[in-house]
Each structure stands twice: as structure tokens, then as C-alpha cells.
Design an enzyme around this catalytic site. Sequence first.
Site, short mmCIF file in Angstrom:
data_model
loop_
_atom_site.label_atom_id
_atom_site.label_comp_id
_atom_site.label_asym_id
_atom_site.label_seq_id
_atom_site.Cartn_x
_atom_site.Cartn_y
_atom_site.Cartn_z
N GLN A 1 1.18 6.53 10.52
CA GLN A 1 2.02 5.34 10.30
C GLN A 1 2.95 5.53 9.10
O GLN A 1 4.12 5.14 9.15
CB GLN A 1 1.18 4.08 10.17
N LEU A 2 2.46 6.14 8.04
CA LEU A 2 3.35 6.38 6.89
C LEU A 2 4.34 7.50 7.22
O LEU A 2 5.52 7.42 6.87
CB LEU A 2 2.53 6.74 5.64
N THR B 223 -5.15 6.56 -3.03
CA THR B 223 -5.66 5.28 -2.55
C THR B 223 -6.33 4.45 -3.64
O THR B 223 -6.84 4.99 -4.62
CB THR B 223 -6.68 5.57 -1.42
N TYR C 263 -14.71 9.25 1.34
CA TYR C 263 -13.24 9.24 1.47
C TYR C 263 -12.59 9.15 0.08
O TYR C 263 -11.70 9.93 -0.25
CB TYR C 263 -12.81 8.07 2.35
N LYS D 171 -10.16 11.91 -1.83
CA LYS D 171 -8.79 11.60 -2.25
C LYS D 171 -8.60 11.86 -3.75
O LYS D 171 -7.54 12.30 -4.18
CB LYS D 171 -8.43 10.15 -1.90
N TRP E 8 -4.13 -0.48 1.56
CA TRP E 8 -4.14 -1.35 2.75
C TRP E 8 -2.84 -1.19 3.55
O TRP E 8 -2.13 -2.18 3.81
CB TRP E 8 -4.36 -2.80 2.32
#
Length: 268
Positions: A15-16, A95, A119, A123, A141
Site C-alpha cells: 500500500q505504501l 514503526t 515485528y 523493525k 497505522w
Amino acid sequence: MELSRGVLVTGAAGQLGEALREEFAGSVVAALTRADWDVTLPPPANVPAADVVLHAAAWTDVDGAEAHPQEAAAVNVGGTQHAADLGAPLVVFSTDYVFDGRKGRPYVESDAPNPLSVYGRTKLQAEAAAGQDAWIVRTSWLFGWTSTNFVRTMLRLGAERDEVAVVDDQRGCPTYVGHLASAVRGLLDRPRGVWHLAADDSCTWAEFAEAIFDESGLSCRVRPIKTEELGRPAPRPLNSVLRSERPEAPRLPHWREGLRDCLGRLGY
Ligand SMILES: NC(=O)c1ccc[n+]([C@@H]2O[C@H](COP(=O)([O-])OP(=O)(O)OC[C@H]3O[C@@H](n4cnc5c(N)ncnc54)[C@H](OP(=O)(O)O)[C@@H]3O)[C@@H](O)[C@H]2O)c1
């Protein structure tokens, strides 16, 4: 930054990645999906030279990472190392989940990370793998018009059901990928290092779901529940709110504005 050679995007089908392709349309020298380059492997020989690498490929299945920590690390840490090996200026995406959520106020760049999940740990290690010379963009988000995300899930559930149960004790900044991509362009003219780039203001997931139903005209009720009732494998920070303490940081619009833009693109 002058983009004479162009921009290389990894994770281009995410999506990014989609939003970055759109923002930098005309300057993209390569938009690589997993099929073009599995980032757990060194870069293929035919990757073109670029002025900047926008590294959006990642393992983003937060719960799945608990059961598959090595695979998640191979993508997030190994993949970032491989992106850095390209030798071009690098933008990596990190994140809010690098924080434990126990701070009573928004998190700024100088706050000490303490990830709760596999996760989040991968990151944070990816930030280290990117090195001092990268732009490290911590965001939160994310939602956009493609891929799996909270907005698209709520639109589907809201059309099928009268009520959905949504957690009301995690607070964060729902960030529209279109707004983030445009802020990334602004970042290329600023110094490298860690930057918090997230939507203005904050809400809980339940408040976000209510806004999605309001703005899309779906008549579905939101039943607020606690995180522990959901019983998800990965722990999440209760406070995920990111702000920048850097005066020159690009400011993103309010999350509700991002939601309206996204819903418009989805035909609502
Ligand atoms: N989503 C969020 O809420 C959120 C919040 C904060 C930060 N971020 C960070 O923002 C960045 C972009 O996330 P996103 O929401 O755009 O995620 P996304 O929609 O899941 O996109 C990630 C992309 O990476 C690709 N990918 C996965 N493993 C790969 C591999 N081994 N080699 C090459 N590509 C691979 C995926 O391909 P497949 O579709 O084939 O798996 C997918 O297209 C990530 O760094 C993420 O950690 C996300």
C-alpha cells in the site's frame, strides 16, 4: 534533492509502495515487487542506479511474525541490509511498534525504543541495518486504497454486519499513505536520521472505525472492547502516538482528512 537518475521503490505492490509510485511518478526508475526482487536475497545484477532508494518492502504480518521470527527478520533486517548495499541514499520505513506504549505522552524521536513484539524488534534491528546515513521514517497505522488494511477491512465488515467489536484501549495516528508519500518527498531535502511522520491528532481503533462508518455512510455499530479480549499473538503498545520533536519535520494532515481522501478513491 535532484532526481536526475530517478527513484527506486521496493515493495512496490504494497500500500505504501503504490502511493510512493504515484507520488514520484515520472521519476521512478524501478518499482520492484517481490517477484522482481525478493529482498531476503542480495540485489539482482540488473537493478538500475538511482538517486534514492525508497525501501517499502517489509514483513508486515505482526501476529505472523511471532510464529515465524526468522522469516520476519530475514525480510525486515536482511532486506534492509540488502537495500543499503545498493549504495544509494536510502529511505526506510519503521514503526510505532518499536515503542512499548507505556509513555503517557506522544513518542518523539529521542525516546528510547523498547519493542514488545517480534515485528517491533525486527523493525528496530532494521533501523540499525539501514545505518546512520539513511532517513528512518517511523510511521503508524497505515491505510490506503490497496492491500489489506483497517479501513478496507472495516468497509467489508460494515457492509456484512450490524455490529463490529473493535479495541478501544490502543491509541495511535492512522496515517494515509498518500499523505506519507508526499511528506517523504519533502524529507529528501532535509537531513538524514530518524523522523516521526504520522497523521495529525490521534484516536483509538474503535474511534477510527466509527469515523470510517460515519464518513462512508455505513450503518454499522462499533462495540468497544479491550485488547486482551481479542487474544492476538503479538502484544501491541497501548500508546502508539508519534510526534516529531524536530522543528523542520514535514507536517501531515489530520487523519480524518486522510480517511476522506482514501474513501473518495475507494468510491465512497
Ligand atoms: N501497515 C502499517 O500499519 C505500518 C505501520 C507502520 C510502519 N509500517 C511500515 O511501512 C512500510 C510499508 O508497509 P505497508 O503497509 O505498505 O505494507 P504492505 O502493504 O504489507 O506492503 C509490503 C510489501 O512488501 C512486500 N514484501 C514482503 N516480503 C518481501 C520480500 N521478501 N521481498 C520483496 N518484497 C517483499 C510485500 O509483497 P507481498 O504482497 O508479495 O507479500 C508487499 O508488497 C513497511 O516497512 C512497514 O513495516 C507499516
